[in-house]
Design a protein around this motif. Structure first.
Motif, PDB file in Angstrom:
ATOM      1  N   GLU A  73      45.157  54.086  23.105  1.00 47.44           N
ATOM      2  CA  GLU A  73      46.038  53.490  22.102  1.00 47.44           C
ATOM      3  C   GLU A  73      46.838  54.565  21.379  1.00 47.44           C
ATOM      4  N   ARG A  74      46.206  55.708  21.088  1.00 44.89           N
ATOM      5  CA  ARG A  74      46.940  56.801  20.437  1.00 44.89           C
ATOM      6  C   ARG A  74      48.050  57.337  21.336  1.00 44.89           C
ATOM      7  N   VAL A  75      47.752  57.473  22.625  1.00 47.82           N
ATOM      8  CA  VAL A  75      48.776  57.964  23.560  1.00 47.82           C
ATOM      9  C   VAL A  75      49.932  56.970  23.651  1.00 47.82           C
ATOM     10  N   GLN A  76      49.613  55.674  23.741  1.00 53.95           N
ATOM     11  CA  GLN A  76      50.676  54.671  23.835  1.00 53.95           C
ATOM     12  C   GLN A  76      51.522  54.643  22.568  1.00 53.95           C
ATOM     13  N   GLU A  77      50.899  54.829  21.418  1.00 52.83           N
ATOM     14  CA  GLU A  77      51.652  54.844  20.168  1.00 52.83           C
ATOM     15  C   GLU A  77      52.609  56.032  20.132  1.00 52.83           C
ATOM     16  N   LYS A  78      52.138  57.188  20.591  1.00 54.13           N
ATOM     17  CA  LYS A  78      53.019  58.353  20.631  1.00 54.13           C
ATOM     18  C   LYS A  78      54.165  58.157  21.624  1.00 54.13           C
ATOM     19  N   GLU A  79      53.870  57.499  22.751  1.00 56.70           N
ATOM     20  CA  GLU A  79      54.935  57.223  23.717  1.00 56.70           C
ATOM     21  C   GLU A  79      55.984  56.274  23.130  1.00 56.70           C
ATOM     22  N   ARG A  80      55.519  55.266  22.383  1.00 56.88           N
ATOM     23  CA  ARG A  80      56.478  54.351  21.760  1.00 56.88           C
ATOM     24  C   ARG A  80      57.345  55.088  20.734  1.00 56.88           C
ATOM     25  N   GLU A  81      56.728  55.970  19.946  1.00 56.34           N
ATOM     26  CA  GLU A  81      57.503  56.729  18.972  1.00 56.34           C
ATOM     27  C   GLU A  81      58.514  57.640  19.660  1.00 56.34           C
ATOM     28  N   ARG A 111      62.778  68.871  25.372  1.00 57.84           N
ATOM     29  CA  ARG A 111      61.763  69.117  24.345  1.00 57.84           C
ATOM     30  C   ARG A 111      60.827  67.924  24.173  1.00 57.84           C
ATOM     31  N   ARG A 112      61.362  66.720  24.199  1.00 59.50           N
ATOM     32  CA  ARG A 112      60.524  65.532  24.048  1.00 59.50           C
ATOM     33  C   ARG A 112      59.594  65.350  25.240  1.00 59.50           C
ATOM     34  N   GLN A 113      60.094  65.661  26.434  1.00 58.16           N
ATOM     35  CA  GLN A 113      59.255  65.536  27.624  1.00 58.16           C
ATOM     36  C   GLN A 113      58.077  66.505  27.564  1.00 58.16           C
ATOM     37  N   LYS A 114      58.353  67.742  27.133  1.00 56.55           N
ATOM     38  CA  LYS A 114      57.271  68.718  27.021  1.00 56.55           C
ATOM     39  C   LYS A 114      56.267  68.305  25.952  1.00 56.55           C
ATOM     40  N   ALA A 115      56.750  67.803  24.823  1.00 58.91           N
ATOM     41  CA  ALA A 115      55.843  67.369  23.758  1.00 58.91           C
ATOM     42  C   ALA A 115      54.979  66.197  24.213  1.00 58.91           C
ATOM     43  N   LEU A 116      55.589  65.260  24.941  1.00 60.43           N
ATOM     44  CA  LEU A 116      54.840  64.112  25.437  1.00 60.43           C
ATOM     45  C   LEU A 116      53.782  64.537  26.442  1.00 60.43           C
ATOM     46  N   GLU A 117      54.098  65.495  27.287  1.00 58.86           N
ATOM     47  CA  GLU A 117      53.137  65.988  28.269  1.00 58.86           C
ATOM     48  C   GLU A 117      51.956  66.669  27.583  1.00 58.86           C
ATOM     49  N   ARG A 118      52.271  67.440  26.522  1.00 61.29           N
ATOM     50  CA  ARG A 118      51.169  68.081  25.771  1.00 61.29           C
ATOM     51  C   ARG A 118      50.294  67.030  25.106  1.00 61.29           C
ATOM     52  N   GLN A 119      50.893  65.981  24.591  1.00 62.87           N
ATOM     53  CA  GLN A 119      50.113  64.926  23.954  1.00 62.87           C
ATOM     54  C   GLN A 119      49.215  64.211  24.964  1.00 62.87           C
ATOM     55  N   ARG A 120      49.733  63.965  26.147  1.00 61.15           N
ATOM     56  CA  ARG A 120      48.922  63.303  27.163  1.00 61.15           C
ATOM     57  C   ARG A 120      47.749  64.172  27.591  1.00 61.15           C
ATOM     58  N   LYS A 121      48.000  65.460  27.786  1.00 61.69           N
ATOM     59  CA  LYS A 121      46.909  66.356  28.179  1.00 61.69           C
ATOM     60  C   LYS A 121      45.849  66.430  27.093  1.00 61.69           C
ATOM     61  N   ALA A 122      46.277  66.492  25.841  1.00 61.17           N
ATOM     62  CA  ALA A 122      45.321  66.548  24.740  1.00 61.17           C
ATOM     63  C   ALA A 122      44.493  65.269  24.673  1.00 61.17           C
ATOM     64  N   ALA A 123      45.129  64.118  24.873  1.00 60.02           N
ATOM     65  CA  ALA A 123      44.399  62.843  24.841  1.00 60.02           C
ATOM     66  C   ALA A 123      43.408  62.753  25.997  1.00 60.02           C
ATOM     67  N   ASP A 124      43.827  63.187  27.196  1.00 63.55           N
ATOM     68  CA  ASP A 124      42.913  63.170  28.346  1.00 63.55           C
ATOM     69  C   ASP A 124      41.718  64.083  28.096  1.00 63.55           C
ATOM     70  N   LEU A 125      41.968  65.240  27.495  1.00 63.36           N
ATOM     71  CA  LEU A 125      40.880  66.161  27.196  1.00 63.36           C
ATOM     72  C   LEU A 125      39.911  65.557  26.190  1.00 63.36           C
ATOM     73  N   GLN A 126      40.444  64.847  25.198  1.00 64.34           N
ATOM     74  CA  GLN A 126      39.562  64.198  24.220  1.00 64.34           C
ATOM     75  C   GLN A 126      38.702  63.127  24.872  1.00 64.34           C
ATOM     76  N   VAL A 127      39.298  62.360  25.785  1.00 66.82           N
ATOM     77  CA  VAL A 127      38.528  61.320  26.471  1.00 66.82           C
ATOM     78  C   VAL A 127      37.425  61.930  27.309  1.00 66.82           C
ATOM     79  N   ARG A 128      37.744  63.004  28.061  1.00 69.81           N
ATOM     80  CA  ARG A 128      36.721  63.640  28.907  1.00 69.81           C
ATOM     81  C   ARG A 128      35.602  64.234  28.067  1.00 69.81           C
ATOM     82  N   GLN A 129      35.972  64.893  26.958  1.00 70.67           N
ATOM     83  CA  GLN A 129      34.943  65.474  26.099  1.00 70.67           C
ATOM     84  C   GLN A 129      34.059  64.394  25.486  1.00 70.67           C
TER      85      GLN A 129
END
Length: 226
Positions: A100-108, A171-189
């Motif tokens: 849900e956090r990732v989807q919210e960031k994508e919508r923003e 810049r937005r594409q790079k920021a979105l990619e970083r957000q996705r990687k961070a969210a995936d890492l949180q889920v795995r942890q």
């Protein structure tokens, strides 16, 4: 059937806890929290320690300790199943929250992209709104030169606006990619931590060997003669 009733039954007859949870552990999982599971586990351990002390007072200790250990394992087994189900539900909730956090960031990010595109189009359509260079005058005697200059300025404004759009999109594409990687890492942890916490521990541990009491004279006389 509530959890308090199960604990009351377990304090009177420990085997009743096994019978109750063996019927439908999934139904009781919805009623039990992690604190209630820990409380039930503590009751079983307390009863087991009391049984061990009682066994150590007997002349034949080994069989009594084995029975106590087997009873402890039978009582802990349904609690382990319930705890596994609680851990699985917690992992699902954490994963859903992360998605849900990732989807919210994508919508923003999508809303920001649409807003930037609107602003870029407005700037490209209205290049004449840019401030004029002080002192610059359009020569009225040569209208063709004036038209070429205006066309060149308009082309430069469009090119500059396009560059800004491309840079902003990158810049937005790079920021979105970083957000996705961070969210995936949180889920795995979170899943790794929940799996480690749900692993049953202490099932195969054996109590320390107890010393046999010294038989009294009356015990020796009571032994059968060969």
């Amino acid at each position: 059937m509530t959890f308090r009733f199960v604990l009351a039954a377990a304090s009177v007859a420990p085997i009743a806890l096994v019978a109750l949870y063996a019927v439908s552990p999934a139904a009781h999982a919805a009623e039990m929290t992690r604190a209630e599971i820990d409380a039930a586990r503590a009751r079983i351990e307390q009863a087991y320690q009391a049984r061990v002390k009682e066994c150590n007072q007997r002349f034949i200790v080994t069989g009594c300790l084995e029975e106590a250990r087997d009873e402890r394992i039978r009582q802990l087994r349904p609690l382990d199943r319930v705890e596994h189900q609680v851990n699985a539900e917690e992992r699902q909730r954490r994963s859903a929250a992360a998605r849900e956090r990732v989807q919210e960031k994508e919508r923003e990010a999508a809303q920001d992209e649409a807003r930037r595109k609107t602003e870029s189009v407005r700037e490209a359509v209205q290049p004449a709104s840019a401030p004029a260079v002080p002192g610059a005058r359009t020569p009225r005697a040569n209208p063709e030169l004036h038209q070429r200059r205006e066309a060149r300025q308009e082309a430069e404004a469009r090119a500059e606006a396009a560059k800004r759009r491309e840079a902003a999109a990158e810049r937005r594409q790079k920021a979105l990619e970083r957000q996705r990687k961070a969210a995936d890492l949180q889920v795995r942890q979170a899943e790794k931590a929940a799996s480690a916490a749900s692993a049953p521990a202490g099932k195969n541990t054996k109590p320390p060997a107890a010393h046999l009491p010294t038989p009294s004279a009356s015990d020796i006389r009571a032994l059968p003669k060969r």
